[in-house]
Each structure stands twice: as C-alpha cells, then as structure tokens.
Design an enzyme around this catalytic site. Sequence first.
Site, PDB file in Angstrom:
ATOM      1  N   TYR A   1     -52.261   2.011  27.229  1.00  0.00           N
ATOM      2  CA  TYR A   1     -51.261   2.854  26.569  1.00  0.00           C
ATOM      3  C   TYR A   1     -49.894   2.179  26.582  1.00  0.00           C
ATOM      4  O   TYR A   1     -49.157   2.213  25.592  1.00  0.00           O
ATOM      5  CB  TYR A   1     -51.189   4.217  27.269  1.00  0.00           C
ATOM      6  CG  TYR A   1     -49.985   5.037  26.861  1.00  0.00           C
ATOM      7  CD1 TYR A   1     -49.905   5.612  25.596  1.00  0.00           C
ATOM      8  CD2 TYR A   1     -48.914   5.221  27.741  1.00  0.00           C
ATOM      9  CE1 TYR A   1     -48.788   6.351  25.216  1.00  0.00           C
ATOM     10  CE2 TYR A   1     -47.803   5.968  27.369  1.00  0.00           C
ATOM     11  CZ  TYR A   1     -47.744   6.523  26.105  1.00  0.00           C
ATOM     12  OH  TYR A   1     -46.638   7.247  25.735  1.00  0.00           O
TER      13      TYR A   1
ATOM     14  N   TYR B   1     -36.927  12.050  18.156  1.00  0.00           N
ATOM     15  CA  TYR B   1     -37.812  12.002  16.989  1.00  0.00           C
ATOM     16  C   TYR B   1     -37.537  13.289  16.220  1.00  0.00           C
ATOM     17  O   TYR B   1     -37.926  14.376  16.652  1.00  0.00           O
ATOM     18  CB  TYR B   1     -39.278  11.964  17.416  1.00  0.00           C
ATOM     19  CG  TYR B   1     -39.704  10.698  18.090  1.00  0.00           C
ATOM     20  CD1 TYR B   1     -39.810   9.502  17.375  1.00  0.00           C
ATOM     21  CD2 TYR B   1     -40.051  10.683  19.441  1.00  0.00           C
ATOM     22  CE1 TYR B   1     -40.224   8.330  17.987  1.00  0.00           C
ATOM     23  CE2 TYR B   1     -40.470   9.522  20.062  1.00  0.00           C
ATOM     24  CZ  TYR B   1     -40.558   8.353  19.330  1.00  0.00           C
ATOM     25  OH  TYR B   1     -40.966   7.192  19.942  1.00  0.00           O
TER      26      TYR B   1
ATOM     27  N   THR C   1     -34.752   7.765  16.033  1.00  0.00           N
ATOM     28  CA  THR C   1     -35.807   6.820  15.668  1.00  0.00           C
ATOM     29  C   THR C   1     -36.345   7.163  14.284  1.00  0.00           C
ATOM     30  O   THR C   1     -36.689   8.318  14.019  1.00  0.00           O
ATOM     31  CB  THR C   1     -36.936   6.855  16.708  1.00  0.00           C
ATOM     32  OG1 THR C   1     -36.448   6.337  17.940  1.00  0.00           O
ATOM     33  CG2 THR C   1     -38.120   6.013  16.259  1.00  0.00           C
TER      34      THR C   1
ATOM     35  N   LYS D   1     -32.590   3.765  15.259  1.00  0.00           N
ATOM     36  CA  LYS D   1     -33.580   2.858  15.856  1.00  0.00           C
ATOM     37  C   LYS D   1     -34.823   2.751  14.962  1.00  0.00           C
ATOM     38  O   LYS D   1     -35.265   3.736  14.390  1.00  0.00           O
ATOM     39  CB  LYS D   1     -33.999   3.362  17.234  1.00  0.00           C
ATOM     40  CG  LYS D   1     -35.022   2.472  17.956  1.00  0.00           C
ATOM     41  CD  LYS D   1     -35.362   3.022  19.325  1.00  0.00           C
ATOM     42  CE  LYS D   1     -36.317   2.115  20.080  1.00  0.00           C
ATOM     43  NZ  LYS D   1     -37.673   2.082  19.490  1.00  0.00           N
TER      44      LYS D   1
ATOM     45  N   HIS E   1     -40.910  -1.082  16.904  1.00  0.00           N
ATOM     46  CA  HIS E   1     -41.517  -0.144  17.853  1.00  0.00           C
ATOM     47  C   HIS E   1     -42.435  -0.865  18.838  1.00  0.00           C
ATOM     48  O   HIS E   1     -43.458  -0.330  19.276  1.00  0.00           O
ATOM     49  CB  HIS E   1     -42.303   0.944  17.110  1.00  0.00           C
ATOM     50  CG  HIS E   1     -42.226   2.288  17.775  1.00  0.00           C
ATOM     51  ND1 HIS E   1     -41.336   3.264  17.393  1.00  0.00           N
ATOM     52  CD2 HIS E   1     -42.916   2.817  18.814  1.00  0.00           C
ATOM     53  CE1 HIS E   1     -41.492   4.336  18.149  1.00  0.00           C
ATOM     54  NE2 HIS E   1     -42.442   4.093  19.030  1.00  0.00           N
TER      55      HIS E   1
ATOM     56  N   GLY F   1     -40.170  -7.943  22.338  1.00  0.00           N
ATOM     57  CA  GLY F   1     -40.523  -9.307  22.706  1.00  0.00           C
ATOM     58  C   GLY F   1     -39.635  -9.963  23.734  1.00  0.00           C
ATOM     59  O   GLY F   1     -39.869 -11.119  24.110  1.00  0.00           O
TER      60      GLY F   1
END
Length: 410
Positions: free
Chosen positions: A53, A157, A183, A281, A305, A337
């Site tokens: 997850y 959200y 977002t 975002k 994301h 990353g």
Amino acid sequence: MKTMERIRKKNAPIQTAFQAASQVVPSRLRDVLALDDFERHCKPSLPRMIYQYVAGGVETESAMRNGRQAYQDYGFTPRALIDTSARSTKTELFGKEYSAPFAIGPLGGAAFVAYRADLALATAAKACNIPMILSASSLIRLEDVHAVNPDAWFQGYLAGDIERISRMLDRVEAAGYKNLVVTVDTPILGNREHNIRSGFSMPIRITPRVMLQSATHPRWLLLTVAQTFLKHGAPHFENTEAERGPPMMSRKVRNTIARDKLTWEHIDFIRRRWKGPLVIKGIVSPRDAFLARDHGADGIILSNHGGRQLDHAMAPLRVLPEIAAGKAGMKVIIDGGIRRGSDVLKALALGADFTLMGRPFLFAAAYDGRRGVEHAYSILRNEVMRDMALLGVNSVSELDESFVRKAGLV
C-alpha cells in the site's frame, strides 16, 4: 605588505579544530544511514498488504520508477575553491523560515501503517522546523494534529460542490490552519492492482489472507492495530469532509463523490474564500501550472502522486525547468522520487523553491515512530549540508541550472 601578511599567516603555529561529537544515535537506528534503509527495515516487519500500500505504484509502476530515474539523469558541475564554512540549509517559504528545503508530504491512512503516525510526523516536523502536510485521508482528526503542530498544513480532496467545499474550509479555518493544499490529480482513484494482489482493500475486509498476514507480523498487529483499537477505538476517515467519515473497516467507504466535477471555477471560489497561502498539488502540465498562477495560487506542488494515479505520467522533474521559467511570484514545490540530499539540490538548481517527500518519512515512522522521523530528517539535512560544501555554495538560493548538466550533454 599583503604578501608579507600571507607569509606570516603561513608560518603561524598550526591550529587544530575538533568538531564536537554528534548526538549518540540509538542502537535501533545505527544501521539506518540513508532514507531507503527505512524501507528495507520495514519490509519484513509489515504485512505485505500494508507494505505494498505504501511502496506500490499504479499498474506497471512506470510513473513511480520514472520519478526516481529523472534525478539520475542529471549530474553536478561543482565549483571549487569556494569558502563554504558559513553554509546554511535554512529556506524561506510563504513568509516562514524553515531549517531545510524539504517537507513531509500528505500520507493517507498513515495511522494504519504506524501507530498514530500523523501525530508522530507532526511532532517531529515541529521539532525539526520543517513543514508537514496532513492528508485529508488521515485517520486522526485535523484538530488533534494542529494541536501538536500549529504550523502544520492541511491537504484536501475536494468535491466539485461549493456547499461541501465551504463547509470543509470552515472546519479547516476554525482549527487554525494557515496553509491549504488542494489536490487536483484524483478525480477518481487510480488502478492500484498491487492492492488487489496483496489483499488490501478500502474498507479492509477480514479475509483468511488478511488474517494470515496480520498474524505473521505481530509487531504491526499488536503495536499498531491492537493499540489503536484499545486506546482510541476503530479508526475513522476523519477529514475527508467537514463531518466525520466512516470507520476504516466499515462497509461504507470514504466519500469520493463528485471529485471529478472539480474545476478551475471551484479554485476561484476557494481563492476568494481562503485568506492564507493556497497551494495546488498534483500538477504536471506546464499549462496547468500557469493556470494555477493566473487563478491566484500562491504555490503549486509538481507531482504525479508518487506514481499512484496515472501510469506513465511524466516525472515532475522533467517539466520543472519549463514551469520554473514562467512561475513569476508563485512558489514551485516538487514531489516524487526524492530520496537523497543530492536529489533535493538538483531540484532546487532546476528552479524549485522547495521539495516534498512522503514514503520515506512514513517508513521512518513505521520503523521507530517520532524518533525515526527525526532521524530521517537528520540524514537528509546532513546530506544537503555536505553536498552544498562539495558543490561550492553557502545557501540554497545560490543554486541555479549552471550547477547541473543533463547526462550525456557536453
């Protein structure tokens, strides 16, 4: 005269300087030398469904892999013979000075990965003086998180429904949050096949496979799940709406209705309604970045994301230079990353104002709670500090594109 002065200094008695011993690292953390070490340690102790997850991406996981690969495509062009003895990692963002140019990103469901994780992340961020963004999908009330860290940000959200948005903004504002993150890359949830393969679902279904994974990972079962239920009851989705959401293990699911109706008109409404810094975002397109600027956003977070929504979405770093060139007064934060101090510095050199990461800090919380998160901060800050000396800069504001070069280019 200047020559004689240099000679006198050269012939002066040699002075030695000894750095004070650094704080003793607890034995549990001595093998954690880089952020990736937290994931390595957590993988065997978390049930596969929980580990996947956090660690997994969508479909082929191309977007997630490319996010990390983008940083490998750049090399440094350091400058030599620069006095960097006065270097500092302090960075200003939205009128506040932080100790380092990186933040803890929003992490949905974190408290089911590590015990009361959102509070551990928030208290660690406060102690370290870096931003922490609370996720709308968190399992701890946004009011409780603000109580332990008044400088925390809130990420929402939001549905394309003015009435629901207005009620949510009322709650966030009443709690005392100053910075709001909206977002925009989740109109619906991405196709996370790894969750199906590992047995994870939302709500969680108690199947034989889930029971076996839980029983064979007693540390997580006892210290996270059992402790949560015994001390706080069943975890709920606390912050997806102005009202409390359903229990995480209920047949009812968190309300995601009408997120696919969210448009720039709703952003205009939020901008008029919200008085503090507004950050959008989930932007990868330069067109959207400049629209966010024109619609009054104080900042954007370049993000795919973490590779958890649209597979093959472009790595944020690859569009950063183009977006940074036209950002004007808008702040550009980048996500996805980042694992090393060198990654942070590459992003700043290419035009980012700040950086953001999620998974490494959640694994740190799962491994050793608040102490683990603070250790993660120390690792990353020390890497940034060390690399600044090797690059020849005293402040991150000195970084620009001249310090990096695309691999393969002369």
